[in-house]
Design an enzyme around this catalytic site. Structure first.
Site, PDB file in Angstrom:
ATOM      1  N   PHE A  84       1.050  -1.413   0.121  1.00 29.29           N
ATOM      2  CA  PHE A  84       0.142   0.013  -0.084  1.00 29.29           C
ATOM      3  C   PHE A  84       0.780   1.390  -0.041  1.00 29.29           C
ATOM      4  CE2 PHE A  84       0.714  -0.133   4.610  1.00 29.29           C
ATOM      5  CZ  PHE A  84       0.774   1.362   5.133  1.00 29.29           C
ATOM      6  N   LYS A  85       1.953   1.058   0.206  1.00 34.33           N
ATOM      7  CA  LYS A  85       2.831   2.379   0.424  1.00 34.33           C
ATOM      8  C   LYS A  85       3.107   3.042  -0.869  1.00 34.33           C
ATOM      9  CE  LYS A  85       3.600   1.477   4.811  1.00 34.33           C
ATOM     10  NZ  LYS A  85       5.169   1.188   5.490  1.00 34.33           N
TER      11      LYS A  85
END
Length: 478
Positions: A119-120
């Site tokens: 998700f980063k």
């Protein structure tokens, strides 16, 4: 829009100033002077911009939300940056963050389709383009110093590699990440990428980043910036996918949605807090922790108690093996009525002196769940295995260990009539050993990552010593 420090520094700065700065001069974190409010008409406009995930819809939504906070980048340039960042080619879907329905009213929000499968990437890809844009405007350079427990590092390095005017110095806990996570970072040979493995845990890495950032003379001389979630720009980018998830889970803007967020450093769920403060109809924000349960302990008891390296557990959801939640200060600043002096007394004085603070008797904490929507829960290795097996058997979906923590805790906090969205953290291949333990088979591996663990690696191993890290940075800045 001007930004202030959670610890009361007198300066008020604009977005592009804090974009390149990271921590405030007094060690505080930047927040906007106020959260822009999205009324019913504004929510309708944002829903139309997203267009239920139409091609270009996420970029349009990102532009609308970022525009509320950024007034020192021309609108046409900001729109172009969003359009360059959020493409189907990079994220594998026109919706960018499609919802996966597990059962009625229970969803995963797919945040792991970017270049490093975590998700980063959602924020880091934008941050890379913002840095290159602003440095180009200034004719300047930036040396990025970051700490990672796994996914931030690879996302940052893949977003920044080859970017003009940018070098990355990324600290990670030596031997504490999965082999896949290590390979994603250490196999990068780009000359502007420097990996430093610290003999310690993630919190030691994070402490070094803060120590270097608080050395204002060194920071100015060597043009130090950050990409950790202490950087407001990164957290702001994460606000967008709460709106996108909400719009996909609802038909009408009168409906409410809850989100469960696997969390160690509090950045991901803090973005949800910001979205809720803006007016997004979020019912509950559920914080899911692993055995390192400092955040769960706070939301249950009002006591925030950091742990030392020896008491930080090494778990099968290693990106959450964190016992000092850097972004938590932003929420507590709001919780105590934006009283900067009190916030400084808690995070600078009390934590330095006692390693803890206690808000259990504070009226603001007593009403926190009702005012801010926060609940929490904890997941263990056994819970992880059981959840991974259950989701695979019942729904035919394989989830990673951190997402499993989220699903386990989300099930404990579901409310009738309110959709629950669990934020997916990473693709399961990043934690293959535990998936094999749970399911007896390797998770699917995207073809682009075949054999990544066998690639040559370039990494420096160092003691947990800020002076040694500073010397390395100084020696590689020319």
């Amino acid at each position: 829009m001007r930004y202030l420090s959670t610890r009361g520094h007198a300066d008020r700065k604009r977005f592009c100033e804090i974009l390149l700065e990271g921590l405030a001069p007094d060690g505080g974190l930047y927040l906007p002077e106020h959260y822009p409010q999205v009324d019913a008409a504004g929510l309708q406009r944002l829903r139309a911009a997203y267009g239920n995930g139409r091609p270009g819809g996420y970029a349009a939504l990102a532009f609308e939300i970022l525009s509320l906070y950024i007034d020192d980048i021309p609108a046409a340039d900001l729109r172009a940056l969003c359009e360059r960042t959020y493409t189907e080619a990079v994220f594998g879907s026109a919706a960018i963050v499609p919802l996966k329905r597990l059962e009625d009213g229970f969803y995963l929000e797919a945040l792991s389709n970017g270049p490093t499968l975590a998700f980063k990437d959602m924020a880091m890809q934008l941050l890379g383009n913002l840095f290159e844009y602003e440095l180009g405007r200034r004719g300047a350079e930036l040396n990025i110093l970051g700490a990672t427990s796994g996914d931030t590092g690879s996302a940052a390095e893949h977003a920044m590699k080859g970017k003009r005017g940018v070098r990355v110095f990324m600290l990670s806990p030596h031997g504490r990440m999965s082999p896949f996570q290590q390979a994603q970072m250490f196999s990068l040979m780009d000359p502007n990428i420097h990996n430093i493995a610290i003999e310690g845990v993630f919190d030691d890495c994070q402490d070094i980043v803060k120590a270097v950032s608080n050395d204002l003379a060194f920071k100015r001389e060597h043009k130090i910036g950050t990409v950790n979630s202490i950087n407001w720009a990164r957290l702001l980018a994460q606000v967008v996918y709460y709106f996108a998830g909400y719009f996909q889970a609802t038909q009408h803007d009168s409906e409410k949605v809850s989100f469960t967020v696997p969390s160690g450093n509090f950045g991901n769920v803090c973005a949800g807090h910001v979205a809720r403060q803006m007016g997004l109809p979020i019912d509950r924000l559920v914080v899911a922790t692993n055995e390192n349960d400092v955040l769960d302990e706070f939301f249950r008891t009002g006591v925030y108690r950091v742990r030392g390296s020896a008491d930080t557990h090494e778990t099968s959801s290693p990106s959450m093996d964190i016992s000092k939640a850097s972004n938590f200060e932003r929420f507590v600043f709001d919780l105590v009525g934006r009283d900067a002096a009190r916030c400084k007394a808690l995070f600078h004085d009390a934590l330095s002196r006692d390693g803890r603070f206690d808000l259990s008797a504070d009226a603001a904490f007593v009403g926190a769940a009702a005012t801010y929507g926060f609940l929490s829960g904890k997941s263990t290795h056994a819970d992880r295995l059981a959840t991974i097996r259950d989701v695979s058997q019942r729904f035919g979906v394989v989830i990673d260990t951190h997402t499993a923590d989220g699903v386990k805790v989300a099930r404990e906090h579901r409310r009738a009539g309110v959709p629950m969205v669990v934020l997916e953290t990473a693709l399961p291949i990043k934690f293959a050993e535990t998936i094999v333990e749970a399911l007896g088979r390797e998770p699917e591996r995207p073809a682009a990552f075949a054999g990544i663990e066998a690639l040559p690696k370039r990494v420096q191993v160092m003691r947990a010593d800020a002076a040694q890290v500073k010397a390395y940075i100084a020696g590689h800045c020319g």
